[in-house]
Write an enzyme that holds these catalytic residues in place. Structure first.
Site, PDB file in Angstrom:
ATOM      1  N   HIS A 264       6.114   6.110   0.594  1.00  0.00           N
ATOM      2  CA  HIS A 264       6.953   6.268   1.767  1.00  0.00           C
ATOM      3  C   HIS A 264       7.256   4.926   2.425  1.00  0.00           C
ATOM      4  CE1 HIS A 264       2.775   6.396   3.219  1.00  0.00           C
ATOM      5  NE2 HIS A 264       3.238   5.835   4.325  1.00  0.00           N
ATOM      6  N   ARG A 283       0.473  -1.144  -1.511  1.00  0.00           N
ATOM      7  CA  ARG A 283       1.875  -1.464  -1.233  1.00  0.00           C
ATOM      8  C   ARG A 283       2.663  -1.576  -2.528  1.00  0.00           C
ATOM      9  NH1 ARG A 283      -1.259  -4.197   2.465  1.00  0.00           N
ATOM     10  NH2 ARG A 283      -0.794  -3.708   4.643  1.00  0.00           N
TER      11      ARG A 283
END
Length: 406
Positions: A264, A283
């Site tokens: 997301h 990440r």
């Protein structure tokens, strides 16, 4: 029940107006202010403000008497830690694209990095703690996000709408296997492209998105998002990855739940966020911070579907946002202008009450009283008696209640 003074986190993607205005401070702030933290996170715990103005760390209070503050069941289950963190997010610019690990992945990864001797504050540390980090975000204003992998046939249609000579073979890679395995293959291919290949492909894709927007194409919103990300991160594979995710616009009061593995990216807007009290992040890109691709691929969930938007299930005076997260539950109470009525809040679990509009009076069964204005919050320990909340004044009033989960 006691008033909280909460920490403001000044990340570069934050707003210079949202949090200062919420807290009644000078606007604009000298620097971006991104998050307001409410809870007992070791990095920035809230402070309890006594009647005499003296302040004490909520983290230290919980550590000194976990049964009174958390309740016996919560303190045992979460090892004397408050399991959730409540935030206000003020997103002015896009955050990094990221996913969070499950409880099992967190425990294994934490043990592995501890054994390797990687300092917990090292920039290449993926698992500073052994706990999961599910999140729920509830919009206060229109809130924009990318979340979860879009249904493959819809993504194929998008890729063909912006197709270029360099993009065509990747589109066909997904078209040949339009399922979660095909999505994994395409995502993995894109985020491991050599930089020279990426530097040729990205400008092509961005030019195609410009043309699509000029022609008012079907995927106008998605293309505008890619152009925004491409301008901020012109050589980043995360820009391509963003083509694969659901593009969401939440109205005030709507929420999305981000379980383990959900990839997301928050784009813009103001929201209340509740999450497990963890710092574990993998990440994908769009950030100068550490990106561990092999570990990311172990964590990401490639299930492809529309991302559910949660309106909340009706409750006494608003909505409750049910999830499967054992760490937290969030509910919302709204009073229209001029509307009255008490909300009775039972105790037995740790709670934070946050006022986001108007003013409320909170009165305990023991006679204690406290008034909260917009932007203010209070700590309600498990051992305290039940409280009654009612609006003060004639304007619209809104209250969020954060508790440990079930």
């Amino acid at each position: 029940m006691e008033l909280l003074r909460n920490a403001v986190r000044p990340y570069a993607w934050g707003s210079r107006t949202t949090i200062p205005e919420l807290l009644g401070r000078q606007v604009p702030a000298p620097h971006p202010e991104a998050e307001l933290w409410m809870g007992a996170h070791p990095g920035d715990p809230s402070r309890i403000v006594g009647a005499d103005g003296a302040e004490r760390s909520l983290l230290e209070l919980i550590e000194a008497d976990p049964h009174a503050h958390l309740g016996p069941e919560c303190s045992q289950r979460w090892h004397n830690r408050l399991p959730f963190l409540l935030k206000i997010l003020a997103v002015e610019e896009p955050l990094s694209m990221q996913a969070h690990p499950s409880a099992a992945q967190s425990a294994e990864g934490h043990a592995r990095e501890e054994a390797a001797g990687i300092p917990r504050d090292a920039p290449n540390r993926n698992y500073p703690d052994p706990t999961a980090k599910p999140e729920l975000v509830c919009a206060l204003t229109e809130f924009h996000a990318l979340a979860g992998f879009r249904e493959p046939t819809r993504t194929i249609k998008l890729l063909r709408a912006v197709e270029t000579p360099g993009l065509a073979k990747y589109t066909e890679l997904l078209a040949a296997q339009p399922d979660s395995d095909g999505m994994r293959a395409l995502f993995t291919t894109w985020i491991t492209l050599p930089q020279a290949t990426l530097d040729e492909l990205l400008p092509e894709v961005l030019d195609a998105c410009v043309l699509h927007v000029k022609d008012h194409g079907e995927f106008d919103t998605e293309c505008r998002t890619i152009l925004e990300l491409g301008e901020a991160h012109p050589r980043d594979a995360g820009v391509l990855a963003a083509l694969l995710l659901n593009r969401l616009t939440l109205r005030a009061g709507e929420a999305i739940y981000l379980p383990a593995g959900n990839l997301h990216l928050y784009l813009h807007g103001t929201a209340v966020e509740i999450l497990a009290n963890s710092d574990n992040i993998l990440r994908c890109g769009l950030t100068p911070k550490h990106v561990d691709v092999p570990e990311l691929l172990r964590v990401v969930d490639f299930t492809c579907c529309d991302m559910p938007i949660l309106p909340g299930e009706p409750s006494a005076c608003g909505a409750v946002y049910h999830t499967d997260a054992p760490e937290f539950e969030l509910s919302r109470c709204d009073w229209a202008a001029g509307e009255q009525g008490d909300l009775r809040v039972q105790t037995g679990v740790p709670q934070i009450l946050l006022c986001t509009a108007g003013r409320v009076q909170v009165r305990g069964d023991d006679g204690a009283e406290l008034e909260l204005g917009r932007g203010q919050s209070l700590w309600l320990p498990a051992a305290d008696p039940a409280v009654h909340v009612r609006p003060v004044g004639d304007g619209r009033t809104q209250l969020f209640r954060a508790t440990s989960g079930k």
